[in-house]
Design an enzyme around this catalytic site. Structure first.
Site, PDB file in Angstrom:
ATOM      1  N   ARG A  39       0.840  -1.211   0.000  1.00  0.00           N
ATOM      2  CA  ARG A  39       0.000   0.000   0.000  1.00  0.00           C
ATOM      3  C   ARG A  39       0.873   1.258   0.000  1.00  0.00           C
ATOM      4  NH1 ARG A  39      -4.552   0.673   4.577  1.00  0.00           N
ATOM      5  NH2 ARG A  39      -2.710   1.053   5.877  1.00  0.00           N
TER       6      ARG A  39
ATOM      7  N   LYS B 219      -2.495   7.117   1.309  1.00  0.00           N
ATOM      8  CA  LYS B 219      -2.317   7.363   2.743  1.00  0.00           C
ATOM      9  C   LYS B 219      -1.261   8.459   2.887  1.00  0.00           C
ATOM     10  CE  LYS B 219      -2.427   4.574   6.845  1.00  0.00           C
ATOM     11  NZ  LYS B 219      -3.481   5.339   7.476  1.00  0.00           N
TER      12      LYS B 219
ATOM     13  N   GLU C 253     -16.085   6.558   5.044  1.00  0.00           N
ATOM     14  CA  GLU C 253     -15.383   5.848   6.121  1.00  0.00           C
ATOM     15  C   GLU C 253     -15.399   6.733   7.352  1.00  0.00           C
ATOM     16  OE1 GLU C 253     -11.217   5.293   5.224  1.00  0.00           O
ATOM     17  OE2 GLU C 253     -11.003   7.303   4.427  1.00  0.00           O
TER      18      GLU C 253
HETATM   19  N1  PMP Z   1      -9.330   4.931   7.031  1.00  0.00           N
HETATM   20  C1  PMP Z   1      -8.448   5.875   7.382  1.00  0.00           C
HETATM   21  C2  PMP Z   1      -8.674   7.282   6.952  1.00  0.00           C
HETATM   22  C3  PMP Z   1      -7.326   5.533   8.171  1.00  0.00           C
HETATM   23  O1  PMP Z   1      -6.438   6.464   8.521  1.00  0.00           O
HETATM   24  C4  PMP Z   1      -7.170   4.189   8.598  1.00  0.00           C
HETATM   25  C5  PMP Z   1      -6.032   3.805   9.507  1.00  0.00           C
HETATM   26  N2  PMP Z   1      -4.849   3.671   8.853  1.00  0.00           N
HETATM   27  C6  PMP Z   1      -8.108   3.227   8.179  1.00  0.00           C
HETATM   28  C7  PMP Z   1      -9.177   3.641   7.401  1.00  0.00           C
HETATM   29  C8  PMP Z   1      -7.954   1.778   8.552  1.00  0.00           C
HETATM   30  O2  PMP Z   1      -6.958   1.191   7.761  1.00  0.00           O
HETATM   31  P1  PMP Z   1      -6.026   0.003   8.312  1.00  0.00           P
HETATM   32  O3  PMP Z   1      -6.914  -1.149   8.656  1.00  0.00           O
HETATM   33  O4  PMP Z   1      -5.097  -0.297   7.200  1.00  0.00           O
HETATM   34  O5  PMP Z   1      -5.345   0.547   9.516  1.00  0.00           O
END
Ligand code: PMP
Length: 288
Positions: free
Chosen positions: A50, A149, A182
């Site tokens: 990622r 990210k 989200e």
């Molecule tokens: N959405 C956002 C905006 C985030 O910052 C995160 C945390 N990294 C997640 C979803 C969850 O992703 P992950 O399971 O990869 O931590």
């Protein structure tokens, strides 16, 4: 605590970056949040993949191979004598001039912080979260794709402030079309009449590592999982709702916008999946 910073491990007090780093000046950079469970870095390869996708999206050439990054993450845990923890890996555009152009930044910076994990309070898991929908919308993918990210989390921070103003620990962010994207730092799922639903990436959901793990586990258990458009209405009327994230794992949601979800207690499927997730974290890792 020892921090990895551009080629060496330094004390926390000495882990300093240039004020000309575009990561600081413009939020120009990318990151990952990763968990360490019992000497195993959970789904490290997926996190690094990622990271590579984020780098490609913002045209940042990373000079490190996947193997090198993997080894540096493990070494950061070993140096800090951690067996369980949370790792924050950042790649900034690096120091440059005051202009926006990354052309003035010849060398990206790599920072790895391996620390203890700060979790939601235990009662949030046993009783479930009460959350709200906030006015700040998730960025339009045509502006800044939420799949990246990036170090620019202002969009989520605005939403987090609005959540706190409403007395909630997390908040739902809608996209430009009014569909659920989200939460500020977690993905969202609902369970309704035996099926699971979660917003797809096109709706502005980050492709969460925990989200994918939960989808895989649910499907293995014979549950149907659909990635689709969801509105607040579907969540208010769901049987169960939960959030997923690296730090949060699976956390139940029992109220949204003053509407009680299901019977107001963490649901059966949520509990079942959280238990299965705990089994899976020790079998899907990179050993230190
Ligand atoms: N959405 C956002 C905006 C985030 O910052 C995160 C945390 N990294 C997640 C979803 C969850 O992703 P992950 O399971 O990869 O931590």
């Amino acid at each position: 605590m020892k921090i990895y910073l551009d080629g060496q491990f330094v004390d926390k007090e000495d882990a300093k970056i240039s004020v000309f780093d575009h990561g600081l000046l413009y939020g120009d950079g990318i990151f990952e949040g990763i968990r360490l469970y019992r000497n195993c870095v959970y789904r490290l390869d997926e996190h690094l993949e990622r990271l590579e996708y984020s780098a490609k999206a913002i045209l940042l050439d990373m000079p490190w191979s996947r193997e090198e990054l993997s080894e540096l993450v493990c070494e950061s845990c070993r140096v800090n004598n951690l067996s369980d923890g949370y790792i924050r890996l950042l790649v900034t555009r690096g120091p440059g001039s005051l202009g926006l152009s990354p052309n003035s930044c010849p060398k990206p910076s790599l920072i790895i912080i391996a620390d203890k994990i700060a979790l939601y309070p235990e009662e949030c898991y046993s009783e479930g979260l009460s959350i709200v929908t906030v006015p700040t919308r998730r960025t339009n993918p045509a502006a800044l794709n939420p799949g990246v990210k990036s170090l620019n989390y202002l969009n989520n921070i605005m939403a987090k402030i609005e959540a706190a103003q409403a007395g909630a620990l997390e908040a739902i962010m809608l996209n430009d079309q009014g569909y659920v994207a989200e939460c500020t730092g977690d993905n969202l799922f609902i369970v309704h009449k035996g099926k699971m639903y979660t917003p797809d990436a096109a709706n502005g959901a980050l492709r969460g590592i925990t989200r994918q793990a939960v989808i895989d586990i649910a499907r293995e258990q014979g549950l149907e999982v659909r990635e689709c458009n969801l509105t607040r209405y579907e969540i208010w009327n769901a049987d169960e709702c939960f959030l997923t994230g690296t730090a949060a794992e699976l956390i139940p949601v029992v109220k949204l916008d003053s509407r009680v979800i299901g019977d107001g207690a963490p649901g059966k499927v949520t509990k079942q999946l959280h238990a299965a997730f705990h089994d899976e974290v020790i079998s899907h890792g990179t050993m230190l």
